[in-house]
Scaffold this active site. Structure first.
Site, PDB file in Angstrom:
ATOM      1  N   LYS A 107      59.714-113.160  -3.832  1.00  0.00           N
ATOM      2  CA  LYS A 107      59.535-113.640  -5.198  1.00  0.00           C
ATOM      3  C   LYS A 107      60.863-113.517  -5.932  1.00  0.00           C
ATOM      4  CE  LYS A 107      56.205-113.122  -8.960  1.00  0.00           C
ATOM      5  NZ  LYS A 107      56.537-112.295 -10.102  1.00  0.00           N
ATOM      6  N   HIS A 109      61.264-114.844  -9.314  1.00  0.00           N
ATOM      7  CA  HIS A 109      61.122-115.053 -10.751  1.00  0.00           C
ATOM      8  C   HIS A 109      60.240-113.926 -11.310  1.00  0.00           C
ATOM      9  CE1 HIS A 109      57.641-116.895  -8.830  1.00  0.00           C
ATOM     10  NE2 HIS A 109      56.977-116.573  -9.924  1.00  0.00           N
TER      11      HIS A 109
END
Ligand SMILES: O=C(O)c1cc(=O)[nH]c(=O)n1[C@@H]1O[C@H](COP(=O)(O)O)[C@@H](O)[C@H]1O
Length: 223
Positions: A107, A109
């Protein structure tokens, strides 16, 4: 065998979590039995697992840790329910204990990072997982702890199948103990399963497990 261990074996068998037949394992081995923690789906089973994990932690003072890691996916609910049970049993000692789990997907963000929950950095981390066979899954958890700057404090499992690794004659448990000097503890072992079902299951099933043990049983680690 303690009551909670026998209760967990019995519930697992009644709910087809522990079954006997022909199975192919992650390691490629053909096994006459399988323990499927993906079938922990009802409240009574999860409560029994949580109770066994929590009781095993309480009964094992050699497990000294600051946080629990429940590896994705199956370790996540196990760590969560165990934390709840620990806080119920001893709120003063365990009420503020945290857990973390890893993401399977990267991930980049939002809050970022590859783990969710408490931070592992600088902490003694207890890995809590379902089954150990040849030790591949545990290796993945070890690399998560390393990447996040944590320290391995120990490993706690539901079932230790007491098998050797693929490339060595000894078990992953012996390897972890040698490499990190930390405890690896399980609620139940294959020995407990054989003991529990001897006289209850057809002799043919027990014989198949004995043959399997002769093939894959871990040997003591070479010094
Ligand atoms: O494939 C297995 O060895 C296995 C046996 C079993 O009885 N139950 C079971 O869930 N497994 C799976 O195999 C993993 C452990 O195998 P190792 O990575 O070889 O230690 C578990 O996390 C499960 O994904």
């Amino acid at each position: 065998m303690k009551d909670h261990q026998a209760h967990l074996i019995e519930l697992s068998y009644d709910n087809n979590i522990l079954s006997f037949g022909d199975f192919t394992l992650k390691s490629g081995r053909k096994s006459p039995y399988f323990f499927n923690s993906g079938l922990f789906k009802s409240g009574d089973v999860l409560a029994a697992v949580a109770n066994s994990f929590a009781q095993t932690i309480i009964d094992s003072p050699e497990l000294e840790f600051d946080i629990i890691l429940g590896p994705a996916y199956k370790g996540i609910p196990l760590a969560a329910v165990t934390l709840v049970k620990l806080a119920e049993k001893n709120p003063e000692k365990y009420g503020a204990l945290e857990y973390a789990y890893n993401r399977k997907e990267k991930k980049d963000h939002g809050e970022g990072g590859n783990t969710v929950g408490g931070t592992l950095k600088g902490k003694r981390v207890l890995i809590l997982d379902d089954v150990m066979t040849a030790g591949t899954a545990i290796r993945e958890s070890l690399s998560i702890i390393q990447a996040e700057g944590g320290l391995l404090a120990g490993v706690l499992l539901i079932l230790d199948r007491q098998e050797r690794m693929v490339e060595f004659d000894h078990s992953m448990i012996a390897q972890v103990k040698k490499e990190f000097g930390v405890p690896v503890i399980s609620i139940i072992t294959l020995t407990d399963i054989v003991q529990y079902f001897t006289g209850k299951l057809p002799e043919e099933n027990i014989k198949k497990i004995q043959d399997y043990i002769s093939l894959y049983k871990a040997k003591p680690i070479a010094e």
